[in-house]
Design a protein around this motif. Sequence first.
Motif, PDB file in Angstrom:
ATOM      1  N   ASP A   1     -41.997 141.112  -6.204  1.00  0.00           N
ATOM      2  CA  ASP A   1     -41.023 140.322  -5.456  1.00  0.00           C
ATOM      3  C   ASP A   1     -39.640 140.817  -5.867  1.00  0.00           C
ATOM      4  O   ASP A   1     -39.158 140.514  -6.961  1.00  0.00           O
TER       5      ASP A   1
ATOM      6  N   GLU B   1     -44.663 136.660 -10.652  1.00  0.00           N
ATOM      7  CA  GLU B   1     -43.885 137.292  -9.594  1.00  0.00           C
ATOM      8  C   GLU B   1     -42.649 137.908 -10.248  1.00  0.00           C
ATOM      9  O   GLU B   1     -41.942 137.233 -10.997  1.00  0.00           O
TER      10      GLU B   1
ATOM     11  N   ARG C   1     -50.088 133.303 -12.230  1.00  0.00           N
ATOM     12  CA  ARG C   1     -49.427 134.136 -11.225  1.00  0.00           C
ATOM     13  C   ARG C   1     -48.075 134.550 -11.781  1.00  0.00           C
ATOM     14  O   ARG C   1     -47.295 133.708 -12.240  1.00  0.00           O
TER      15      ARG C   1
ATOM     16  N   THR D   1     -48.455 144.705  -7.421  1.00  0.00           N
ATOM     17  CA  THR D   1     -49.179 143.586  -6.844  1.00  0.00           C
ATOM     18  C   THR D   1     -50.658 143.768  -7.164  1.00  0.00           C
ATOM     19  O   THR D   1     -51.288 144.719  -6.700  1.00  0.00           O
TER      20      THR D   1
ATOM     21  N   ILE E   1     -47.394 139.801  -8.543  1.00  0.00           N
ATOM     22  CA  ILE E   1     -46.876 140.029  -7.197  1.00  0.00           C
ATOM     23  C   ILE E   1     -45.501 140.665  -7.289  1.00  0.00           C
ATOM     24  O   ILE E   1     -44.632 140.179  -8.006  1.00  0.00           O
TER      25      ILE E   1
END
Length: 133
Positions: A4, A64, A62, A70, A2
């Motif tokens: 960020d 980030e 996951r 993404t 992701i």
Amino acid sequence: MITDKEKRAPCCRFRKENAPSGSSDGDCFEQQETPVGNVAQVITQRMVTMIDTVSAVPIVLRVEYEHCATMTIYDTPAISLQANNTQAVSDMVTSIIEKKQRIIVCLEQGTVSWRKSISRAFVASHSPRKDKV
């Protein structure tokens, strides 16, 4: 993975092993971050608990970070003729790749004989027009 912009260093969290499939993100990912340097060790520890079996549940990580795209990458167990739960693994992989928006990237171990490989045939059976690979 992701994007960020506030994460100056990669933030890695594993999905809880016993999280229900329909749980929200806050409930299904561990609260504690795993340092990037420890990711391989955590994966190895999770695999050691299985000893002679191959889990039909993928390990989900996951990440980030401000410098990553993404996307979701599923690292699933290999589909092998020697595995004791080939059908369970096959069913799990099928449930992941059958969605139309998914792109399939299939990696094979370089030491496996091409004649013994079943992953290309498996992918071809799920994307016969090769529009997802």
